[in-house]
Design an enzyme around this catalytic site. Structure first.
Site, mmCIF file in Angstrom:
data_model
loop_
_atom_site.group_PDB
_atom_site.id
_atom_site.type_symbol
_atom_site.label_atom_id
_atom_site.label_comp_id
_atom_site.label_asym_id
_atom_site.label_seq_id
_atom_site.Cartn_x
_atom_site.Cartn_y
_atom_site.Cartn_z
ATOM 1 N N GLU A 246 0.865 -1.188 0.000
ATOM 2 C CA GLU A 246 0.000 0.000 0.000
ATOM 3 C C GLU A 246 0.889 1.221 0.000
ATOM 4 O OE1 GLU A 246 -2.733 0.504 3.326
ATOM 5 O OE2 GLU A 246 -3.743 2.086 2.195
ATOM 6 N N CYS A 436 -6.474 0.899 2.897
ATOM 7 C CA CYS A 436 -7.419 2.024 2.868
ATOM 8 C C CYS A 436 -7.285 2.834 1.590
ATOM 9 C CB CYS A 436 -7.203 2.924 4.079
ATOM 10 S SG CYS A 436 -7.794 2.172 5.583
ATOM 11 N N GLU A 568 -11.831 -4.283 4.195
ATOM 12 C CA GLU A 568 -12.280 -4.182 5.596
ATOM 13 C C GLU A 568 -13.421 -3.174 5.782
ATOM 14 O OE1 GLU A 568 -8.578 -3.161 7.810
ATOM 15 O OE2 GLU A 568 -9.362 -1.130 7.893
HETATM 16 O O1 AHR Z 1 -2.153 -1.443 6.853
HETATM 17 C C1 AHR Z 1 -2.549 -0.157 7.207
HETATM 18 C C2 AHR Z 1 -4.050 0.026 7.149
HETATM 19 O O2 AHR Z 1 -4.665 -0.806 8.073
HETATM 20 C C3 AHR Z 1 -4.696 -0.351 5.857
HETATM 21 O O3 AHR Z 1 -4.662 0.655 4.933
HETATM 22 C C4 AHR Z 1 -6.100 -0.639 6.254
HETATM 23 O O4 AHR Z 1 -6.708 -1.547 5.398
HETATM 24 C C5 AHR Z 1 -5.974 -1.114 7.673
HETATM 25 O O5 AHR Z 1 -6.838 -0.464 8.508
#
Ligand code: AHR
Length: 838
Positions: A246, A436, A568
Site C-alpha cells: 500500500e 485504505c 475491511e
Molecule cells: O495497513 C494499514 C491500514 O490498516 C490499511 O490501509 C487498512 O486496510 C488497515 O486499517
C-alpha cells in the site's frame, strides 16, 4: 404512524416480568452503549455493549442519544444520533445485546437527524422519529432495520422523547430500562467475563516473563517430544506467504517508485497535505509562476512558467547521487517554437555540480526532451537544478529523473535495493494498491485503476488517504510487471463501491461510507472493474483494453487469477448490495477469476467479521475467499493459536490480508517475530482453509511514517528489514504444499507448573515439486528447549536457518548452517526460531 407510538410502548414493556432489570444508556458521546443491572438496590454498571462506527477516527465515532427498543421477536433495535450536522442517524440490531449487526447510516432529506427514537409497530415494522435543528419532527419507517423510507414531516408529540433515568456509579443518566430473563442476563454476564479473561491473556508479554513465569529461568532445560506422522498428510495452499503493498508511509512515491523528483507534475494541492501547493518541493529566487491555460494533459493541468532564474527541486528529502551512476532526465517543454537551452545539473549540498548536461529545445507545442546525467561525485542530499540559458518564459512540466539502475532495469521502474529485499522474500502474491488507499477517503477518492495506466502525463494524480500525494507513476501496469518480475500472483484489491468507513464528511455532511456510489452509477463502476480484468488478461487483437496493455509494452496477458473486492469495509446494507452487484457481474463474465471478499477490520467476534462471514455463507457462489484483518498484541496471537482449527472447510477460503503482532513499543522485535512465527505454524496447519496471508503494512520511510509496526523501514540510502521480515521470508522460502501431522508434547511436571504450550510451535511441510521437507520450530520461552523428534530423519548436514535473542531486540542476526549433530535431538535456545530443511 403517530398513533402507534403509545401502543408500541406497551409492546416494548410487555416482556415477562423477571428479577433482571437492566438499564441501557451511554455515559458519554465517545463511550458507546453501556448496560447496568439493578441489583442490591442500586444500578451496577456491567459493561459496554457497542460503540459508534460512524465517520473518521477521533473526530467522529460518537454516539448521542441512543434509543433502544426490545422488539416482539426478542431482538434489540438501536438508533442514535451521529453528530449535529449530518443528514444521517445510525441503526443497528442485536439478538442478545452483545453481538450487534454492523451499523447502517440511512441518509435523510433533512440537514440533521437529532435525537432519533425508535418504536416498533404492532406489525413488527419500526418507525424512527428525529428532529432537525429548528425543532421540526420527522419520521422514517423500516420493515427490516436495513431499508429506511425517505423521511417525511411528523406531528408526533414530545412524549416520544421521554426516557427512563437511572443513577449509575453516582451519576444520573437518561436511557431505557427493560426486564430480561435470568438466562438472558447470564449470557450477557458470561460475555463480559470472557472479555475480561481475553483481555488478560491479550496482555501477556514475553518481556514480563522473568516475573510472570516463575519456575522457568535461563537455567531451565525443558524437554519435549515432537512426533511426526508421515502417514498423516493433507494438501495445503502453496501461496501462504505474500506481500501487502500500500502507498502508506511513502511506500510508493518517494519510496519503491524510483522517481527522484518530488511534485514532478506541479499537481500537489492542499488536499494532499495542508500547506502544499503546485510549487511544493520546488524553489527559485523569485515566486514560481504556475499556469493552467495550455495544459500538457487534462489530467495534469498545472505547469511552471520558467523565468531566467534557476529552478530547484529538493527531491524526496534530497536526491541520492552516486559517483559513476547514470540518471535519465526528461522534461516537457512548451516554448512557442523558440529555441531554449537549459543546463540540467545535480548539485551537492556544498554547491558542487555532481552531474550536468545541456538540453537543447525548440518546442512549439508540448514536447518531451531527454538527457542522461552521469555523476562525477556522490551526495545523499543533492538537488536538481534547471538553469535556463537564455532569457526564457517557457512552460515546463513532468520533470523526471530516474536512476538507470532500477529493479530489473525497467524504465519508470522501482528502486533497486528496496525491490530486491522484497523479491528476496519470494512472495507468492502481491496485494496492491492497498489497504485504505484502495477504497479511499470518501467517494471521490476511490482508487480507479484506469487512472493509473497509460502515458505518465495522462495518469490522474489524486490525494492519498494517508495525507500526501499519489502521482500514479507506480500504477497498475507497474504493479503487474513487478509481480511478473518476482514470480508472484497479482492480487489487485479494489473498492466495493464504498469508500473507507472512516471517511470524513463530504460537502453534504455525509461521512463514513457516504452511502456508497449511487446505485445509478454502479453499472459504470462495475464495468470499470470488468475492464481491469480485460486489460490484464484480454487479447489485444480483439479487446481495446488489452490493446492498451500491449501498447504499454506487454502484449502477453498478465494471467490475472484473483481479484479482491472491498477492504475491511463495514458490512452494511450499502456495502452488501454493491458487493453483490460487482461479484455477480465478475462471476458471469469471468467465472475463472477468484473473488476475494472482505469481513471487516477485526477478528471474531467483531460485528463486521460476523456479518461478513454470514453474508459469505448466504452467498456461497460469490466469493472464493474472504480477506480477514487483525493487528493484535503478541498475547492475542499466543492465545489464539487454534483460531482456524474449527473453520468450515466447505466454506470460502481465508486470505489473512493484513496482520501483525505488536507490543507497546510498536516496532517489530524478537517478541513480535516469535509470536508471528508461532501463529504461522498454526496457519500452515490450517493451510487447507487459509489460502494466503500478508503482513501489513510492508514499507515505511523514515520521517514519513503513518503506521507502526511495519515490515521494512527505509530511508533514501538504507533498507532495514525487521525481525517480522525475516519470519515472513523464512516461512516463504521454506514453504510446501503438503502439511504433515506432528504432535508436540511436554512431559508432565512442566517447570513452573503452568500450561505453556502456547509458547511452543512446530510445523512440518513438504514441497511436492522439489521433494523437500521443512521442519519449523519455535521456542518462545525464556529457557532452552531440548526437543526429541520422532518420525523424521535429521542428518547432521541438514541446512538450518533461524534466529534467537531477547524479546525486546529489534535487530536480529540470521544464524544459518547445518544442524551439526545428526539424530533426533534438537536444542533450541531461549526465544528462538529454526527452520530445518530435510
Ligand atoms: O495497513 C494499514 C491500514 O490498516 C490499511 O490501509 C487498512 O486496510 C488497515 O486499517
Amino acid at each position: 404512524m403517530l398513533a402507534f407510538a403509545a401502543s408500541v410502548a406497551l409492546i416494548v414493556n410487555a416482556q415477562p416480568l423477571t428479577d433482571c432489570r437492566i438499564f441501557i444508556y451511554s455515559p458519554g458521546q465517545s463511550e458507546g452503549l453501556h448496560i447496568a443491572r439493578f441489583t442490591d438496590n442500586a444500578w451496577q454498571h456491567a459493561g459496554r455493549l457497542c460503540s459508534s462506527d460512524y465517520g473518521t477516527w477521533g473526530a467522529e465515532k460518537r454516539m448521542y442519544h441512543p434509543s433502544v427498543c426490545h422488539a416482539q421477536d426478542g431482538t434489540w433495535r438501536l438508533v442514535f444520533q451521529v453528530n449535529d450536522h449530518s443528514p444521517q442517524f445510525a441503526a443497528a440490531y442485536s439478538r442478545d445485546l452483545v453481538n450487534w449487526r454492523p451499523q447502517d447510516y440511512p441518509i435523510m432529506s433533512t440537514k440533521q437527524c437529532l435525537a432519533p427514537v425508535v418504536f416498533e409497530n404492532p406489525d413488527g415494522t419500526f418507525d424512527i422519529y428525529f428532529k432537525s435543528a429548528e425543532g421540526k419532527r420527522w419520521t422514517s419507517a423500516t420493515p427490516n432495520f436495513r431499508d429506511f423510507t425517505p423521511d417525511r414531516a411528523s406531528m408526533i408529540d414530545d412524549d416520544a422523547w421521554l426516557r427512563d433515568t437511572a443513577t449509575v456509579d453516582g451519576k444520573l443518566y437518561e436511557g431505557s430500562e427493560f426486564e430480561i430473563s435470568p438466562m438472558e442476563w447470564a449470557k450477557i454476564e458470561r460475555h463480559f467475563q470472557k472479555s475480561g479473561e481475553d483481555w488478560r491473556k491479550t496482555n501477556e508479554r514475553m518481556h514480563d516473563d522473568a516475573t510472570v513465569l516463575s519456575g522457568i529461568t535461563a537455567a531451565t532445560r525443558l524437554q519435549a517430544t515432537l512426533t511426526v506422522d508421515q502417514t498423516q498428510q493433507k494438501p495445503i495452499s502453496d501461496k501462504l506467504i505474500g506481500i501487502f503493498f500500500e502507498d502508506i508511509s511513502y511506500a510508493a512515491d518517494g519510496g519503491l517508485y524510483a522517481e527522484l523528483i518530488q511534485n514532478r507534475d506541479f499537481e500537489y494541492t492542499p488536499r494532499d497535505h495542508q500547506g502544499w501547493n503546485a510549487t511544493t518541493a520546488w524553489h527559485s529566487s523569485r515566486p514560481i509562476e504556475i499556469a493552467t491555460e495550455h495544459p500538457l494533459s487534462p489530467n495534469n493541468p498545472h505547469y511552471a512558467l520558467l523565468w531566467p532564474d534557476t529552478l530547484w527541486n529538493e527531491g524526496w528529502d534530497g536526491i541520492v547521487v552516486e559517483k559513476g551512476k547514470k540518471y535519465d532526465f526528461s522534461m516537457y517543454v512548451l516554448a512557442g517554437g523558440q529555441k531554449q537551452d537549459f543546463a540540467i545539473q545535480l548539485v551537492g549540498q556544498d554547491g558542487t555540480v555532481l552531474a550536468k548536461s545541456k538540453l537543447k529545445t525548440q518546442a512549439t507545442d508540448w514536447q518531451q526532451y531527454t538527457t542522461v546525467l552521469t555523476a562525477k561525485g556522490s551526495d545523499t542530499k543533492a538537488r536538481l537544478a534547471i538553469v535556463p540559458l537564455k532569457a526564457a518564459h517557457v512552460g515546463i512540466d513532468m520533470i523526471s529523473l530516474f536512476p538507470q539502475e532500477t529493479f530489473m532495469n525497467r524504465k519508470n521502474g522501482l528502486r533497486r535495493d528496496l525491490a530486491q529485499v522484497i523479491a528476496d522474500l519470494h512472495p507468492k502474491f502481491v496485494r496492491f494498491p492497498g489497504g485504505c488507499m484502495s477504497h479511499g477517503q470518501g467517494l471521490e477518492n476511490i482508487y480507479h485503476w484506469q487512472h493509473t495506466v497509460g502515458p505518465l502525463q495522462d495518469r490522474k494524480p489524486d490525494f492519498n488517504i494517508w495525507h500526501y500525494h499519489q502521482t500514479r507513476g507506480l500504477g497498475f501496469y507497474e504493479y503487474f510487471q513487478f509481480c511478473e518480475d518476482i514470480g508472484a500472483e497479482p492480487l489487485p484489491v479494489l473498492a466495493a463501491g464504498v469508500p473507507c468507513q472512516n471517511s470524513a464528511n463530504n460537502a453534504q455532511g455525509i461521512g463514513g461510507q457516504q452511502g456508497g456510489i449511487p446505485m445509478d452509477q454502479m453499472p459504470a463502476y462495475v464495468e470499470e472493474l470488468l475492464n481491469m480484468i480485460e486489460w490484464a488478461n484480454g487479447d489485444p487483437a480483439t479487446s481495446e483494453w488489452a490493446k492498451m496493455r500491449a501498447d504499454a509494452g506487454h502484449p502477453a496477458p498478465f494471467n490475472l487469477k484473483y481479484i479482491g473486492i472491498g477492504n475491511e469495509d463495514i458490512i452494511s446494507t450499502v456495502f452488501e448490495e454493491r458487493f453483490t452487484m460487482i461479484a455477480r457481474a465478475i462471476r458471469a463474465k469471468y467465472p475463472d477469476i477468484k473473488i476475494c471478499g472482505t469481513v471487516g477490520p477485526f477478528h471474531a467476534p467483531s460485528a463486521d467479521y460476523q456479518e461478513g462471514w454470514e453474508f459469505t455463507r448466504r452467498n456461497p457462489d460469490l466469493q472464493y475467499m474472504v480477506d480477514e484483518h487483525y493487528y493484535e498484541s503478541t498475547g492475542w496471537f499466543l492465545h489464539n493459536r487454534h483460531y482456524y482449527d474449527s473453520y468450515d472447510r466447505q466454506s470460502a477460503k481465508v486470505y489473512l490480508g493484513e496482520w501483525a503482532a505488536s507490543t507497546k513499543v510498536k516496532r517489530p522485535n524478537i517478541e513480535t517475530a516469535l509470536a508471528e512465527a508461532l501463529y504461522l505454524t498454526d496457519i500452515e496447519r490450517n493451510g487447507d482453509v487459509v489460502e494466503m496471508t500478508s503482513y501489513a503494512p510492508m514499507l515505511s520511510k523514515d520521517g514519513h511514517s503513518n503506521w507502526n509496526p511495519d515490515m521494512i523501514y527505509f530511508s533514501n540510502t538504507e533498507v532495514r528489514p525487521t525481525p517480522a521480515y525475516h519470519v515472513q521470508r523464512l516461512f516463504s522460502v521454506n514453504s510446501g504444499d503438503r502439511y504433515i501431522n506432528s504432535t508436540l508434547t511436554v512431559p508432565s511436571g512442566f517447570p513452573g507448573d503452568k500450561d505453556l504450550m502456547h509458547r511452543l510451535g512446530a510445523s512440518v511441510v513438504k514441497d511436492s515439486k522439489t521433494g523437500k521437507t521443512f521442519l519449523k520450530l519455535v521456542n518462545a520461552l525464556p529457557c532452552e528447549l531440548q526437543l526429541t523428534v520422532n518420525g523424521l530423519d535429521i542428518p547432521a548436514t541438514a541446512r538450518t536457518e533461524g534466529f534467537s535473542g531477547a524479546p525486546e531486540d529489534q535487530k536480529l542476526t540470521i544464524e544459518s548452517g547445518q544442524t551439526g549433530q545428526g539424530g533426533s535431538l534438537i536444542v533450541m535456545p531461549p526465544y528462538s526460531f529454526r527452520v530445518i530443511e530435510l
